[in-house]
Motif scaffolding. Sequence first.
Motif, PDB file in Angstrom:
ATOM      1  N   VAL A  23       4.025 -17.953 -20.152  1.00 57.04           N
ATOM      2  CA  VAL A  23       3.931 -17.670 -21.585  1.00 57.04           C
ATOM      3  C   VAL A  23       2.478 -17.466 -21.993  1.00 57.04           C
ATOM      4  O   VAL A  23       2.147 -16.520 -22.724  1.00 57.04           O
ATOM      5  N   ALA A  24       1.594 -18.333 -21.535  1.00 66.59           N
ATOM      6  CA  ALA A  24       0.182 -18.262 -21.918  1.00 66.59           C
ATOM      7  C   ALA A  24      -0.462 -16.946 -21.480  1.00 66.59           C
ATOM      8  O   ALA A  24      -1.148 -16.286 -22.269  1.00 66.59           O
ATOM      9  N   THR A  25      -0.239 -16.571 -20.234  1.00 65.83           N
ATOM     10  CA  THR A  25      -0.846 -15.322 -19.741  1.00 65.83           C
ATOM     11  C   THR A  25      -0.242 -14.106 -20.437  1.00 65.83           C
ATOM     12  O   THR A  25      -0.956 -13.144 -20.740  1.00 65.83           O
ATOM     13  N   SER A  26       1.052 -14.154 -20.723  1.00 67.87           N
ATOM     14  CA  SER A  26       1.707 -13.035 -21.410  1.00 67.87           C
ATOM     15  C   SER A  26       1.161 -12.881 -22.825  1.00 67.87           C
ATOM     16  O   SER A  26       0.865 -11.762 -23.280  1.00 67.87           O
ATOM     17  N   VAL A  27       1.023 -14.008 -23.543  1.00 69.46           N
ATOM     18  CA  VAL A  27       0.509 -13.971 -24.914  1.00 69.46           C
ATOM     19  C   VAL A  27      -0.925 -13.437 -24.927  1.00 69.46           C
ATOM     20  O   VAL A  27      -1.284 -12.605 -25.773  1.00 69.46           O
ATOM     21  N   PHE A  28      -1.747 -13.902 -23.995  1.00 71.84           N
ATOM     22  CA  PHE A  28      -3.145 -13.455 -23.932  1.00 71.84           C
ATOM     23  C   PHE A  28      -3.228 -11.944 -23.744  1.00 71.84           C
ATOM     24  O   PHE A  28      -3.973 -11.254 -24.447  1.00 71.84           O
ATOM     25  N   ILE A  29      -2.450 -11.426 -22.807  1.00 79.08           N
ATOM     26  CA  ILE A  29      -2.484  -9.984 -22.522  1.00 79.08           C
ATOM     27  C   ILE A  29      -1.928  -9.186 -23.699  1.00 79.08           C
ATOM     28  O   ILE A  29      -2.489  -8.151 -24.086  1.00 79.08           O
ATOM     29  N   LEU A  30      -0.849  -9.666 -24.305  1.00 75.09           N
ATOM     30  CA  LEU A  30      -0.242  -8.954 -25.437  1.00 75.09           C
ATOM     31  C   LEU A  30      -1.170  -8.937 -26.646  1.00 75.09           C
ATOM     32  O   LEU A  30      -1.299  -7.914 -27.328  1.00 75.09           O
ATOM     33  N   TYR A  31      -1.823 -10.067 -26.932  1.00 73.10           N
ATOM     34  CA  TYR A  31      -2.777 -10.107 -28.042  1.00 73.10           C
ATOM     35  C   TYR A  31      -3.919  -9.124 -27.815  1.00 73.10           C
ATOM     36  O   TYR A  31      -4.312  -8.372 -28.712  1.00 73.10           O
ATOM     37  N   ALA A  32      -4.468  -9.135 -26.595  1.00 73.21           N
ATOM     38  CA  ALA A  32      -5.559  -8.215 -26.276  1.00 73.21           C
ATOM     39  C   ALA A  32      -5.096  -6.766 -26.401  1.00 73.21           C
ATOM     40  O   ALA A  32      -5.845  -5.904 -26.896  1.00 73.21           O
ATOM     41  N   SER A  33      -3.863  -6.488 -26.000  1.00 70.92           N
ATOM     42  CA  SER A  33      -3.332  -5.127 -26.067  1.00 70.92           C
ATOM     43  C   SER A  33      -3.174  -4.661 -27.500  1.00 70.92           C
ATOM     44  O   SER A  33      -3.540  -3.524 -27.848  1.00 70.92           O
ATOM     45  N   VAL A  34      -2.630  -5.528 -28.352  1.00 70.12           N
ATOM     46  CA  VAL A  34      -2.439  -5.164 -29.755  1.00 70.12           C
ATOM     47  C   VAL A  34      -3.785  -4.929 -30.434  1.00 70.12           C
ATOM     48  O   VAL A  34      -3.948  -3.973 -31.213  1.00 70.12           O
ATOM     49  N   ILE A  35      -4.749  -5.789 -30.163  1.00 64.57           N
ATOM     50  CA  ILE A  35      -6.086  -5.617 -30.751  1.00 64.57           C
ATOM     51  C   ILE A  35      -6.708  -4.308 -30.300  1.00 64.57           C
ATOM     52  O   ILE A  35      -7.283  -3.556 -31.103  1.00 64.57           O
ATOM     53  N   PHE A  78       2.535  -8.110 -39.395  1.00 65.48           N
ATOM     54  CA  PHE A  78       3.934  -8.528 -39.183  1.00 65.48           C
ATOM     55  C   PHE A  78       4.127  -9.037 -37.760  1.00 65.48           C
ATOM     56  O   PHE A  78       4.759 -10.085 -37.542  1.00 65.48           O
ATOM     57  N   VAL A  79       3.589  -8.316 -36.792  1.00 67.29           N
ATOM     58  CA  VAL A  79       3.688  -8.750 -35.391  1.00 67.29           C
ATOM     59  C   VAL A  79       2.963 -10.073 -35.198  1.00 67.29           C
ATOM     60  O   VAL A  79       3.436 -10.961 -34.472  1.00 67.29           O
ATOM     61  N   GLY A  80       1.825 -10.245 -35.878  1.00 68.32           N
ATOM     62  CA  GLY A  80       1.076 -11.486 -35.772  1.00 68.32           C
ATOM     63  C   GLY A  80       1.861 -12.676 -36.282  1.00 68.32           C
ATOM     64  O   GLY A  80       1.814 -13.764 -35.702  1.00 68.32           O
ATOM     65  N   ARG A  81       2.588 -12.503 -37.375  1.00 64.78           N
ATOM     66  CA  ARG A  81       3.392 -13.615 -37.909  1.00 64.78           C
ATOM     67  C   ARG A  81       4.591 -13.911 -37.022  1.00 64.78           C
ATOM     68  O   ARG A  81       4.901 -15.079 -36.749  1.00 64.78           O
ATOM     69  N   LEU A  82       5.251 -12.878 -36.574  1.00 64.72           N
ATOM     70  CA  LEU A  82       6.424 -13.081 -35.720  1.00 64.72           C
ATOM     71  C   LEU A  82       6.012 -13.657 -34.374  1.00 64.72           C
ATOM     72  O   LEU A  82       6.745 -14.459 -33.785  1.00 64.72           O
ATOM     73  N   GLY A  83       4.812 -13.292 -33.919  1.00 65.73           N
ATOM     74  CA  GLY A  83       4.339 -13.689 -32.595  1.00 65.73           C
ATOM     75  C   GLY A  83       4.490 -12.522 -31.645  1.00 65.73           C
ATOM     76  O   GLY A  83       5.573 -11.921 -31.570  1.00 65.73           O
ATOM     77  N   VAL A  84       3.433 -12.198 -30.932  1.00 69.77           N
ATOM     78  CA  VAL A  84       3.474 -11.013 -30.074  1.00 69.77           C
ATOM     79  C   VAL A  84       4.541 -11.131 -28.992  1.00 69.77           C
ATOM     80  O   VAL A  84       5.223 -10.161 -28.660  1.00 69.77           O
ATOM     81  N   LEU A  85       4.718 -12.343 -28.456  1.00 66.74           N
ATOM     82  CA  LEU A  85       5.716 -12.527 -27.400  1.00 66.74           C
ATOM     83  C   LEU A  85       7.121 -12.452 -27.971  1.00 66.74           C
ATOM     84  O   LEU A  85       8.007 -11.826 -27.380  1.00 66.74           O
ATOM     85  N   THR A  86       7.328 -13.068 -29.137  1.00 65.67           N
ATOM     86  CA  THR A  86       8.637 -13.004 -29.793  1.00 65.67           C
ATOM     87  C   THR A  86       8.991 -11.569 -30.144  1.00 65.67           C
ATOM     88  O   THR A  86      10.130 -11.132 -29.956  1.00 65.67           O
ATOM     89  N   PHE A  87       8.007 -10.831 -30.658  1.00 64.94           N
ATOM     90  CA  PHE A  87       8.239  -9.426 -30.995  1.00 64.94           C
ATOM     91  C   PHE A  87       8.584  -8.623 -29.751  1.00 64.94           C
ATOM     92  O   PHE A  87       9.525  -7.809 -29.764  1.00 64.94           O
ATOM     93  N   GLY A  88       7.854  -8.846 -28.678  1.00 68.80           N
ATOM     94  CA  GLY A  88       8.131  -8.124 -27.433  1.00 68.80           C
ATOM     95  C   GLY A  88       9.514  -8.419 -26.896  1.00 68.80           C
ATOM     96  O   GLY A  88      10.236  -7.515 -26.469  1.00 68.80           O
ATOM     97  N   ILE A  89       9.913  -9.701 -26.923  1.00 68.99           N
ATOM     98  CA  ILE A  89      11.241 -10.077 -26.435  1.00 68.99           C
ATOM     99  C   ILE A  89      12.323  -9.470 -27.318  1.00 68.99           C
ATOM    100  O   ILE A  89      13.352  -8.991 -26.825  1.00 68.99           O
ATOM    101  N   ALA A  90      12.103  -9.492 -28.637  1.00 73.92           N
ATOM    102  CA  ALA A  90      13.091  -8.942 -29.572  1.00 73.92           C
ATOM    103  C   ALA A  90      13.319  -7.451 -29.347  1.00 73.92           C
ATOM    104  O   ALA A  90      14.438  -6.947 -29.499  1.00 73.92           O
ATOM    105  N   ILE A  91      12.275  -6.737 -28.954  1.00 76.93           N
ATOM    106  CA  ILE A  91      12.372  -5.292 -28.779  1.00 76.93           C
ATOM    107  C   ILE A  91      12.823  -4.900 -27.376  1.00 76.93           C
ATOM    108  O   ILE A  91      13.654  -3.993 -27.198  1.00 76.93           O
ATOM    109  N   LEU A  92      12.336  -5.594 -26.365  1.00 80.05           N
ATOM    110  CA  LEU A  92      12.497  -5.110 -24.991  1.00 80.05           C
ATOM    111  C   LEU A  92      13.370  -5.968 -24.085  1.00 80.05           C
ATOM    112  O   LEU A  92      13.850  -5.469 -23.059  1.00 80.05           O
ATOM    113  N   ALA A  93      13.574  -7.243 -24.418  1.00 77.22           N
ATOM    114  CA  ALA A  93      14.251  -8.138 -23.473  1.00 77.22           C
ATOM    115  C   ALA A  93      15.711  -7.765 -23.267  1.00 77.22           C
ATOM    116  O   ALA A  93      16.397  -7.324 -24.191  1.00 77.22           O
ATOM    117  N   ARG A  94      16.185  -7.940 -22.031  1.00 78.21           N
ATOM    118  CA  ARG A  94      17.590  -7.742 -21.721  1.00 78.21           C
ATOM    119  C   ARG A  94      18.339  -9.034 -22.005  1.00 78.21           C
ATOM    120  O   ARG A  94      17.893 -10.119 -21.654  1.00 78.21           O
TER     121      ARG A  94
END
Length: 464
Positions: free
Chosen positions: A369-381, A433-449
Amino acid sequence: MEQVHKLHNGYGNKSKSNKWYPLIKRYRKFQLSLSPQQNLLYGFLTYTFIGWLLLCIPLFHKQAVSALDSLFIATSAISTTGLVTVSLFDTYNWFGQFVIMALIQIGGIGYMTFTSFVLLSKKSPLTHWHQRVLGAEFTMPKGFEIKDFLKSVIIFTILIEAIGALFLYIAFTRADIEPNFAVWSSIFHSVSAFCTAGFGLYNDSFEQFADNTFINVILSVLSICGSLGFIVVTDFWNKISGKTKEVTFTTKTIFAVIFLLLTVGTLMIYFFEPSIDHLVENKWMASFFQSMTALTTVGFNTVPLGSFSLAVMLVLIFLMYVGASPSGTGGGMKSTTLTALIAIMWNRIRNNKQVTFFGKVIPLERLYVATSVFILYASVIFISTFLLAMTEDLPLDKILFETTSAIGTVGLSTGITGYLTPWGKLTLIFVMFVGRLGVLTFGIAILARRKGISTTADEGDLAV
């Protein structure tokens, strides 16, 4: 059908003769078909849309405001960011300001919290659906009971905001603020500070109170209480009530990281920011406040940030990037995520087979979770900075500061928000909006199987 029945009971028995029953039943089936992360996405999206419609009503305006600016304010409020494209006080009357405060409160403690607490207060059990969505909305250590956690959230929020409003009223009246306005101002700013929203009814944020120690202390306490997270509150309550013998490893880590970052941030600003010298009498207080406001993501400021040096701006960007603690009102990558990343690096260079911190082994799932959040935050920025650099004729450092503030739901700005083009505003609306929802939560909501990914693929070595 069992889940539908449980969800139905959770909302109370509805007569099937009700003409709305088929529509309600269809909507509940739709909710159950979504993952917890998708429920959060649609929930916050719904509240944002409702808030936008309300803020578009001319009856709530002091002066005309565009629909896009109202959407920006609604998103900023529900995400507890605090970035604004128009003056709240000059644009919206009391009704509009009340709508904004309500959105801040919902965004601060979570849209599922109130409804779940009402169910518990009526002695109704939380449905499986409620528990799953709450589990996605709040990150909790093992051993925490959701009922105790929700009670702590509501009681602590009401108590702290009420005490904060009382002390702010005293402070504002002492600062010669008109008594009637001081009442509303104290309530609004208490909610805004505790929810780390940074919305203010003064056009200069709190620059006029830069040397008012009483107001600085109250806002700092409110902001830190909100940003520490409800995990810490529940943890201490369990210890005081005798349910546990000591606080959890998570709470100890949160306190250690926040204390360290606040101290380092304050020292960096005090010694390396010369522009503060001629603006305030108490430079230590001003330095602490700017460090605190970036780390807790509250977004208030007592000195103008536009004149800060690039070096100190970089310090603030780092503090905003890290942000507050999990399951609190603040945003950012989270202090515990930074802890996990440091633990990974430290144990790797020491050639340890397990990742430990303070003598405790960190579970592999938390490291993922930590590494995923770090990479996603950096990507969004990176992506949002790139888009704003394409659409706005502004310096890169100010754009980077603005995007980091938006994704971290901080609300600090160098003063460029009101000058953004419509495309720039839409970019920040999405980022907030993505920041409030959380980048990982947003990613899972959009892409997760929904059923997960098969693990039958052949193994492939990847040298890193």
